[in-house]
Structures are given as structure tokens and as C-alpha cells.
Scaffold this active site. Structure first.
Site, PDB file in Angstrom:
ATOM      1  N   GLU A 147       0.181  12.438   1.524  1.00 26.36           N
ATOM      2  CA  GLU A 147      -1.318  11.861   2.077  1.00 26.36           C
ATOM      3  C   GLU A 147      -1.704  12.536   3.112  1.00 26.36           C
ATOM      4  OE1 GLU A 147      -0.375   7.597   3.065  1.00 26.36           O
ATOM      5  OE2 GLU A 147      -0.101   7.214   0.901  1.00 26.36           O
ATOM      6  N   GLU A 173       3.619   6.766  -5.382  1.00 24.05           N
ATOM      7  CA  GLU A 173       3.802   5.399  -4.301  1.00 24.05           C
ATOM      8  C   GLU A 173       2.830   4.369  -5.089  1.00 24.05           C
ATOM      9  OE1 GLU A 173       3.256   5.416  -0.236  1.00 24.05           O
ATOM     10  OE2 GLU A 173       4.200   7.566   0.131  1.00 24.05           O
TER      11      GLU A 173
HETATM   12  O1  AHR Z   1       5.447   3.488   1.493  1.00 21.56           O
HETATM   13  C1  AHR Z   1       4.907   3.333   2.958  1.00 21.56           C
HETATM   14  C2  AHR Z   1       4.257   4.402   3.491  1.00 21.56           C
HETATM   15  O2  AHR Z   1       2.636   4.065   2.654  1.00 21.56           O
HETATM   16  C3  AHR Z   1       4.447   5.779   3.146  1.00 21.56           C
HETATM   17  O3  AHR Z   1       4.948   6.387   4.197  1.00 21.56           O
HETATM   18  C4  AHR Z   1       2.869   6.435   3.134  1.00 21.56           C
HETATM   19  O4  AHR Z   1       3.114   7.764   2.319  1.00 21.56           O
HETATM   20  C5  AHR Z   1       2.000   5.403   2.509  1.00 21.56           C
HETATM   21  O5  AHR Z   1       0.669   5.225   3.333  1.00 21.56           O
END
Ligand code: AHR
Length: 504
Positions: free
Chosen positions: A177, A296
Site C-alpha cells: 500500500e 487483501e
Molecule cells: O489488514 C489490515 C491492514 O489493512 C493491512 O496492514 C494494510 O495493508 C491494510 O490497510
């Protein structure tokens, strides 16, 4: 009395295929965050812990899910992580301020232990490198430490730590990210694109066999989406194999009909990223197709308020411990369907995360383990959604909600497993008050019969599971009948379903 239903139709044909499904779309994620590692997968004092400190009760549930790949060690945490802190004798490892989540990281678990844990879970590791505070050097050294057979400084150091054989980690994330202002070492698209390209170049020199994931936007609401993708891919298109997507949803307003439609947003997100990749491909006159790593995805909002109360710099506090409701499980089912319908481009996906932190598996320190509501659609889709995704032609009545128009009540994905001679229909009925009667024309599957129809339903959309009390769990009394290649299924109001057909 005739029961009132809404009616929908699906046509599926053996020959109408989307893609062979890459099993890695059933991946997950363990970050050094909250109790994912400490108290989750690793708790040496727990009665079920083995000689490595791995909780066997947790491992049993992870194995039940058949998770093929697990991303590690972050997440936001990786952007300020020194991987060297987590290798070598435990008693010599430093405790550090972990800046992403403002906790203390003891480093009692690190790269080698995680590789051991993943092996025990029958999973592969998807390793992320720090492109926040560090860069090319730390990344190439970590890769040499993990994958080089021996005879060099870093590979011999691994051996001296008791790991004679290289870990052979194939899939690597180039940071996490990096567009996010919350990230330590946030980058502009140009800065990230250049750094990711140079890091990829060096990593490929160390090990040409690896696959690389370049960072896409942190989510589709970022103001720089999708220009971030276009600009970074200008640099990384030829060196990366995948671009990442991250997305979390929540039902903050309590509008269930609108909430259940949010998988349509995910669909749109995937299609926009595919279009952006293909634009860069055309611009570069490239022959290569970029694939997607949705590394994610989940529901995340329940714990937001309580996380503000956490005392900074504690060790493994209960962070991001969302307690999932029945309606969350329905949305998770539809998110999985969405990925199956895009399995021609989505080759890796990670439910974020796996244990305790926005997770299907929950634990008590020293105590119980249990399945959250979202465990179930994840479990069934992972275990039975293997093979080829078929293109379902769906005609379903639709509704409009606050943020979406033309939302089909029926959300579905169909998988053909040729080896097992099995066809599996996954379906969510988004109708909140009526059952869906679905006619499925499956004439190309002559001689197939219904073997089970699993239903996840509950009168209360806010029902939850807690330790020792599983209020939301599936039953196998679904109504489905196959007659001459024509399947008729009743999907109860507001339910998630799996209908499994097998050749007689
Ligand atoms: O999964 C929780 C968080 O969400 C992770 O650390 C990040 O990559 C995202 O913003």
C-alpha cells in the site's frame, strides 16, 4: 397454500469456461498485528502448542480451510520492518517500536518460524519486502537469505540458523500500500514505480524463478485510483507478474440490502484494474498479460471504535478483532463468487486476515478457538471451488439500493471439477424476505445428480458466533432437485448456498 418466491434462471455449459481456477485465490494473510501471530498461530504456553509453539487447535482449522498460500509479514507493518530482527537465536532478537500499529514487536516469531508454520499448515508463503523505510538492499538480502542454496553471506547465515535447505519462496510482494498516507515511507507513483522496478530487477538477478507483485492502490476510493496503477505500471509492467488490489467493506449505516450489493463494487474495481493493465499493455506494445493479486479483502469495520482505546506500545493487544455477523458471511460469499467470475485475471487473493485480526478464526489466549460466521463461505468455496470456473448466464430480478442500481437478487458462480466429475453452484440470495426459486439449465452435465445442498441462513442478520456458541452454521437440508439436466433449487431468503452435483 403456495409459498411466494422470486424466480431466477441460470444456464451453464461445460464448454462455456471463464478459466482454470488458480487455487491461490483461496489464500490468506498473517501480519504481525494484534493477536494474529502472538496468541493466534504462535502461543508456546497454550495447551495445544507443539514444540515450535504453534497452536495445533488453530492449525487444525487452517488446514480445514485448505489455505494454499499465506501472505506475510504485513501489511502496514512491513513498511518499517527489519527482517533481520526476526532471525537467529530468539534471546538475541530485539524488541522494537512497531510504528504501523504503535505496539511493541518482540520478534519472537520471524521469517524461519513462519516458513515452518506455513509448512505445517500445508501452505506456501507469499513474502512481502519493506519498500517503505528500506529498499533494494534489504529486499535482495532477504531473498538471498531465503532462497539461495548456500556459499554466500546471507544464505550461510540462514544455514547457521538451522535451515540447511533454502525456503524456495516463489511469490514476493514489492512493498505494501505504498500510496497510503498511513504508510511509513509513503511514495508518489513515480517514486514507487522507480523503486519497485529497481528492486524487482535486483531480486530477479538473485533468483529468476520468483514471481513479483507490484502495489496497486490501497483501495478503489483512493483519490489517485486508477492513475496510480497506470503510472506505476509504466515502470513495472515488464518486471511484475501481478498487481495488487485491496478492499474492505462494512455496513456502517445498517442498510443490509445496500451492504449485500457491495460485491458489485468489488466487481467494478477488478474490471477497472484489468482495463488499466490492458491499456498499459497496449501502450507498451507488450505481449504480456498482467494478472491480479487481490491480496487483501474482507469485511472490516466492527472493531474500528474499540481500536482507538488501545494503549500504545503494548505487546500483541487485541486489535482489529471484528466479530462477524451473519450478513458479513453473505457478503464474503459474494466476494468469493466475484473472484471466481474473474478467475481469468485474478490468480492470487488473500482473505485478510486468517486468525484473530479481521479473521475467520478466533482464539482466546490460553483458551478456546472458534469459527466466525465468515469461516463457512470461505471453507466451502476453498474446498469445493477447485477446477474450471464456468460462465453462468443469469437472469434474475433486480433491486436498487442507496449506492447501487440493478442489483441481481441472485449472485452466483459455478465451478466444474472435471477430475472429480463434480459441478458446484455457489449462490447468495440477496432478497431479504423471499426465497429464490432458481432453474439451472445444466444439460451438458448429463447424468449428474445432487449430492448436497448446503445452506447458511439465519433469522437474524446480526447473529454472531462466540467461543462455545456457534449461532451461525450451515445445514445440509437445502431443497434442490436435478431432473434430466435441469436443476431446480430453492435458495431461502437472505442466504448463502452451495449445491454440489456429481456424476452418477
Ligand atoms: O489488514 C489490515 C491492514 O489493512 C493491512 O496492514 C494494510 O495493508 C491494510 O490497510
Amino acid at each position: 397454500m403456495v409459498k411466494e418466491t422470486v424466480k431466477a434462471k441460470i444456464v451453464v455449459d461445460k464448454e462455456s469456461q471463464i478459466s482454470e481456477i488458480d487455487k491461490r485465490i483461496y489464500g490468506s494473510f498473517i501480519e504481525h498485528l494484534g493477536r494474529a501471530v502472538y496468541g493466534g498461530i504462535y502461543e508456546p504456553e497454550h495447551p495445544s502448542a507443539d514444540e515450535n509453539g504453534f497452536r495445533q487447535d488453530v492449525l487444525d482449522l487452517v488446514k480445514e480451510l485448505q489455505v494454499p498460500i499465506v501472505r506475510y509479514p504485513g501489511g502496514n507493518m512491513v513498511s518499517a520492518y527489519n527482517w533481520e530482527d526476526g532471525v537467529g537465536p530468539r534471546e538475541e532478537r530485539p524488541s522494537r517500536l512497531e510504528l504501523a500499529w504503535r505496539v511493541t514487536e518482540t520478534n519472537q516469531m520471524g521469517t524461519n518460524e513462519f516458513v515452518d508454520w506455513a509448512k505445517a499448515a500445508n501452505s506456501d508463503v507469499m513474502m512481502a519486502v519493506n519498500l517503505g523505510t528500506r529498499g533494494i538492499d534489504a529486499a535482495r538480502n532477504l531473498l538471498e537469505y531465503c532462497n539461495h542454496p548456500g556459499g554466500t553471506y546471507w544464505s550461510d547465515l540462514r544455514k547457521s540458523h538451522g535451515y540447511e535447505q533454502p525456503h524456495q519462496i516463489k511469490t514476493w510482494c514489492l512493498g505494501n500500500e505504498m500510496d497510503g498516507p498511513w504508510q511509513v515511507g509513503q511514495k508518489t507513483a513515480h517514486e514507487y514505480g522507480r523503486l519497485a522496478y529497481e528492486t524487482a530487477k535486483a531480486m530477479r538477478l538473485v533468483d529468476p524463478e520468483i514471481e513479483l507483485v507490484t502495489c496497486g492502490s490501497s483501495n478503489s476510493d483512493m483519490p489517485t485510483f486508477p492513475s496510480w496503477e497506470a503510472e506505476t505500471l509504466e515502470h513495472t509492467y515488464e518486471v511484475a507478474d501481478y498487481i495488487s488490489l485491496h478492499q474492505y467493506y462494512g455496513n456502517r449505516s445498517g442498510d443490509t440490502a445496500n451492504y449485500l450489493a457491495k460485491s458489485m463494487d468489488m466487481e467494478n474495481f477488478i474490471e477497472t484494474v484489468v482495463a488499466t493493465c490492458d491499456y498499459i499493455k497496449a501502450k507498451k506494445r507488450s505481449k504480456k498479460k498482467m494478472h491480479l493479486s487481490f491480496d487483501e479483502w474482507n469485511v472490516w469495520f466492527h472493531s474500528n471504535e474499540q481500536d482507538k482505546e488501545i494503549e500504545p506500545w503494548t505487546v500483541a493487544p487485541p486489535q482489529l478483532e471484528d466479530v462477524y455477523t451473519f450478513e458479513d458471511a453473505l457478503l464474503v460469499g459474494s466476494m468469493l463468487n466475484t473472484m471466481l467470475r474473474h478467475s481469468d485475471r485474478v490468480k492470487v487473493a488473500c482473505m485478510a486476515q486468517l486468525v484473530n485480526v479481521i479473521a475467520p478464526i478466533m482464539t482466546e489466549n490460553g483458551g478456546a478457538v472458534w469459527k466466525q460466521t465468515i469461516f463457512y463461505p470461505y471453507y466451502y468455496t476453498s474446498v469445493y471451488g477447485r477446477g474450471v470456473a464456468l460462465q453462468p448466464l443469469v437472469s434474475s430480478p433486480k433491486y436498487d439500493s442507496k449506492d447501487f442500481t440493478d442489483v441481481p437478487y441472485l449472485d452466483t458462480a459455478v465451478v466444474h471439477n472435471e477430475e472429480k466429475e463434480e459441478v458446484v453452484v455457489f449462490a447468495t440470495n440477496r432478497h431479504l424476505s423471499l426465497p429464490l426459486e432458481v432453474n439451472i439449465d445444466a444439460r451438458s452435465f448429463e447424468g449428474y445428480e445432487v449430492v448436497e445442498h448446503v445452506v447458511l441462513e439465519n433469522e437474524d442478520v446480526k447473529a454472531i458466533n462466540i467461543a462455545g456458541q456457534e449461532n451461525v452454521k450451515p445445514h445440509a437440508n437445502g431443497e434442490s432437485k436435478m431432473d434430466n439436466g435441469n436443476l431446480v433449487s430453492i435458495f431461502p431468503k437472505c442466504s448463502w448456498n452451495m449445491v454440489r452435483l456429481q456424476k452418477k
